[in-house]
Motif scaffolding. Structure first.
Motif, PDB file in Angstrom:
ATOM      1  N   ILE A 126       0.873  -1.171   0.000  1.00 16.49           N
ATOM      2  CA  ILE A 126       0.000   0.000   0.000  1.00 16.49           C
ATOM      3  C   ILE A 126       0.909   1.219   0.000  1.00 16.49           C
ATOM      4  CG2 ILE A 126      -1.823   1.284   1.179  1.00 16.49           C
ATOM      5  CD1 ILE A 126      -2.641  -1.342   2.540  1.00 16.49           C
ATOM      6  N   MET A 127       0.821   2.015  -1.044  1.00 12.97           N
ATOM      7  CA  MET A 127       1.661   3.197  -1.190  1.00 12.97           C
ATOM      8  C   MET A 127       0.822   4.441  -0.920  1.00 12.97           C
ATOM      9  SD  MET A 127       4.490   1.657  -2.174  1.00 12.97           S
ATOM     10  CE  MET A 127       5.545   2.957  -2.815  1.00 12.97           C
ATOM     11  N   VAL A 128       1.336   5.311  -0.049  1.00 14.32           N
ATOM     12  CA  VAL A 128       0.571   6.468   0.411  1.00 14.32           C
ATOM     13  C   VAL A 128       1.354   7.751   0.192  1.00 14.32           C
ATOM     14  CG1 VAL A 128      -0.530   7.571   2.402  1.00 14.32           C
ATOM     15  CG2 VAL A 128      -0.549   5.080   2.190  1.00 14.32           C
ATOM     16  N   CYS A 129       0.687   8.766  -0.329  1.00 16.68           N
ATOM     17  CA  CYS A 129       1.224  10.125  -0.305  1.00 16.68           C
ATOM     18  C   CYS A 129       0.443  10.895   0.752  1.00 16.68           C
ATOM     19  CB  CYS A 129       1.092  10.813  -1.656  1.00 16.68           C
ATOM     20  SG  CYS A 129       1.666  12.540  -1.594  1.00 16.68           S
ATOM     21  N   PRO A 130       1.077  11.304   1.852  1.00 14.59           N
ATOM     22  CA  PRO A 130       0.367  11.992   2.931  1.00 14.59           C
ATOM     23  C   PRO A 130       0.416  13.511   2.823  1.00 14.59           C
ATOM     24  CG  PRO A 130       2.548  11.426   3.689  1.00 14.59           C
ATOM     25  CD  PRO A 130       2.467  10.982   2.235  1.00 14.59           C
ATOM     26  N   HIS A 131       0.835  14.029   1.681  1.00 16.58           N
ATOM     27  CA  HIS A 131       1.118  15.457   1.578  1.00 16.58           C
ATOM     28  C   HIS A 131      -0.006  16.251   0.928  1.00 16.58           C
ATOM     29  CE1 HIS A 131       5.362  13.711   1.597  1.00 16.58           C
ATOM     30  NE2 HIS A 131       5.154  14.248   2.783  1.00 16.58           N
ATOM     31  N   ASP A 132       0.042  17.533   1.148  1.00 18.47           N
ATOM     32  CA  ASP A 132      -0.893  18.492   0.575  1.00 18.47           C
ATOM     33  C   ASP A 132      -0.370  18.959  -0.788  1.00 18.47           C
ATOM     34  OD1 ASP A 132      -1.711  21.621   0.375  1.00 18.47           O
ATOM     35  OD2 ASP A 132      -3.250  20.498   1.456  1.00 18.47           O
ATOM     36  N   GLU A 133      -1.255  19.564  -1.586  1.00 11.37           N
ATOM     37  CA  GLU A 133      -0.821  20.084  -2.885  1.00 11.37           C
ATOM     38  C   GLU A 133       0.331  21.073  -2.753  1.00 11.37           C
ATOM     39  OE1 GLU A 133      -3.920  20.084  -1.751  1.00 11.37           O
ATOM     40  OE2 GLU A 133      -5.399  19.631  -3.318  1.00 11.37           O
ATOM     41  N   LEU A 134       0.316  21.866  -1.690  1.00  9.50           N
ATOM     42  CA  LEU A 134       1.334  22.896  -1.519  1.00  9.50           C
ATOM     43  C   LEU A 134       2.714  22.317  -1.219  1.00  9.50           C
ATOM     44  CD1 LEU A 134      -0.693  25.518   0.574  1.00  9.50           C
ATOM     45  CD2 LEU A 134      -0.293  25.466  -1.902  1.00  9.50           C
ATOM     46  N   ASP A 135       2.776  21.041  -0.836  1.00 12.01           N
ATOM     47  CA  ASP A 135       4.065  20.412  -0.558  1.00 12.01           C
ATOM     48  C   ASP A 135       4.840  20.095  -1.831  1.00 12.01           C
ATOM     49  OD1 ASP A 135       3.844  20.374   2.251  1.00 12.01           O
ATOM     50  OD2 ASP A 135       2.525  18.632   2.143  1.00 12.01           O
ATOM     51  N   ASP A 136       4.159  20.159  -2.985  1.00  8.48           N
ATOM     52  CA  ASP A 136       4.804  19.893  -4.273  1.00  8.48           C
ATOM     53  C   ASP A 136       5.481  18.526  -4.281  1.00  8.48           C
ATOM     54  OD1 ASP A 136       5.424  20.563  -6.904  1.00  8.48           O
ATOM     55  OD2 ASP A 136       7.399  21.329  -6.357  1.00  8.48           O
ATOM     56  N   CYS A 137       4.772  17.529  -3.772  1.00  9.89           N
ATOM     57  CA  CYS A 137       5.330  16.179  -3.652  1.00  9.89           C
ATOM     58  C   CYS A 137       5.267  15.455  -4.995  1.00  9.89           C
ATOM     59  CB  CYS A 137       4.553  15.396  -2.597  1.00  9.89           C
ATOM     60  SG  CYS A 137       5.056  13.671  -2.466  1.00  9.89           S
ATOM     61  N   PRO A 138       6.356  14.829  -5.441  1.00  7.03           N
ATOM     62  CA  PRO A 138       6.344  14.117  -6.722  1.00  7.03           C
ATOM     63  C   PRO A 138       5.520  12.836  -6.697  1.00  7.03           C
ATOM     64  CG  PRO A 138       8.421  13.755  -5.605  1.00  7.03           C
ATOM     65  CD  PRO A 138       7.694  14.792  -4.807  1.00  7.03           C
ATOM     66  N   CYS A 139       5.121  12.389  -5.491  1.00  7.74           N
ATOM     67  CA  CYS A 139       4.336  11.162  -5.390  1.00  7.74           C
ATOM     68  C   CYS A 139       2.839  11.424  -5.275  1.00  7.74           C
ATOM     69  CB  CYS A 139       4.800  10.332  -4.191  1.00  7.74           C
ATOM     70  SG  CYS A 139       6.435   9.611  -4.415  1.00  7.74           S
ATOM     71  N   ARG A 140       2.449  12.683  -5.190  1.00  8.03           N
ATOM     72  CA  ARG A 140       1.024  12.981  -5.092  1.00  8.03           C
ATOM     73  C   ARG A 140       0.387  12.866  -6.472  1.00  8.03           C
ATOM     74  NH1 ARG A 140      -3.062  15.248  -2.149  1.00  8.03           N
ATOM     75  NH2 ARG A 140      -4.511  16.541  -3.332  1.00  8.03           N
ATOM     76  N   LYS A 141      -0.551  11.947  -6.606  1.00  7.28           N
ATOM     77  CA  LYS A 141      -1.238  11.795  -7.887  1.00  7.28           C
ATOM     78  C   LYS A 141      -1.968  13.093  -8.234  1.00  7.28           C
ATOM     79  CE  LYS A 141      -3.343   8.147  -6.188  1.00  7.28           C
ATOM     80  NZ  LYS A 141      -4.201   6.937  -6.059  1.00  7.28           N
TER      81      LYS A 141
END
Length: 222
Positions: A126-141
């Motif tokens: 189970i792969m999770v991105c726990p970040h908000d849009e403002l975090d600019d995370c490369p794993c956030r779909k």
């Protein structure tokens, strides 16, 4: 820039087959070598909310469950995933959970929900991105980071892998990663690129098994 990780620490799986340099684990470059394509596996990535578990609809948008008591796994999912597992697929759930970063989602509750998901369904990860849009995370779909990280960890051939979802973000991540997107019809697909579109998960799994079995498919179903 932050990097997402699986929801719980996982035992690292060491690849022991031939690498592209022709050597095995005693290769001095083993930390850099990748398995050859013929030794890579195919995976199926599932969006969690709406595909594996039930969601509430509020103001015409799906609302993710925040507690274990709210978490309901869909009844028809287990036998369908078992068919894919028996066919040799690596099965991985992927999910954006920005409530962690925003402070309204408990990490403990999330871990409990995913522990239940692992007990009931034959998931490998189970792969999770726990970040908000403002975090600019490369794993956030819709970015493909979760798919790329899973491919590295599980030695997956993304060109032979599938993404199953009812949302446009997963379809876009699939396109960027080079996977085949197989969507379940919903109001949240919008105009996203997709390879196949079906009305239910049964039809999705049947199509994946058909393609995996070597059938030639050229027409999309709408």
């Amino acid at each position: 820039m932050r990097r997402c990780h699986p929801v719980a620490p996982q035992k690292t799986l060491l690849y022991t087959g031939p690498n592209r340099c022709g050597a095995r684990r005693n290769c001095a470059r083993r930390g850099l070598c990748l398995p050859t394509v013929q030794h890579m596996r195919a995976g199926v990535f599932f969006e969690r909310d709406g595909i594996l578990n039930e969601v509430q609809i509020e103001h015409q948008h799906p609302v993710t469950p925040l507690t274990l008591s709210q978490f309901r796994i869909k009844e028809n999912v287990r036998p369908l995933l078992q068919k894919l597992k028996q066919a040799g697929f690596v099965l991985i759930a992927t999910t954006n959970q920005p409530g962690i970063a925003r402070g309204y989602q408990s990490r403990r509750e999330l871990d409990q929900m995913h522990a239940l998901l692992r007990r009931v369904l034959p998931l490998d990860d189970i792969m999770v991105c726990p970040h908000d849009e403002l975090d600019d995370c490369p794993c956030r779909k819709p970015r493909p980071g979760l798919l790329l990280e899973a491919a590295f960890k599980w030695h997956l051939d993304l060109e032979r892998s599938f993404v199953v979802s009812d949302k446009w973000q997963d379809a876009e991540a699939a396109r960027l990663a080079g996977c085949t997107s197989v969507l379940v019809r919903s109001p949240w697909i919008k105009g996203a690129h997709h390879d196949f579109l079906f009305s239910d998960l049964d039809s999705v799994v049947a199509k994946i098994l058909q393609i995996h079995g070597g059938a030639r498919v050229t027409v999309k179903k709408h």
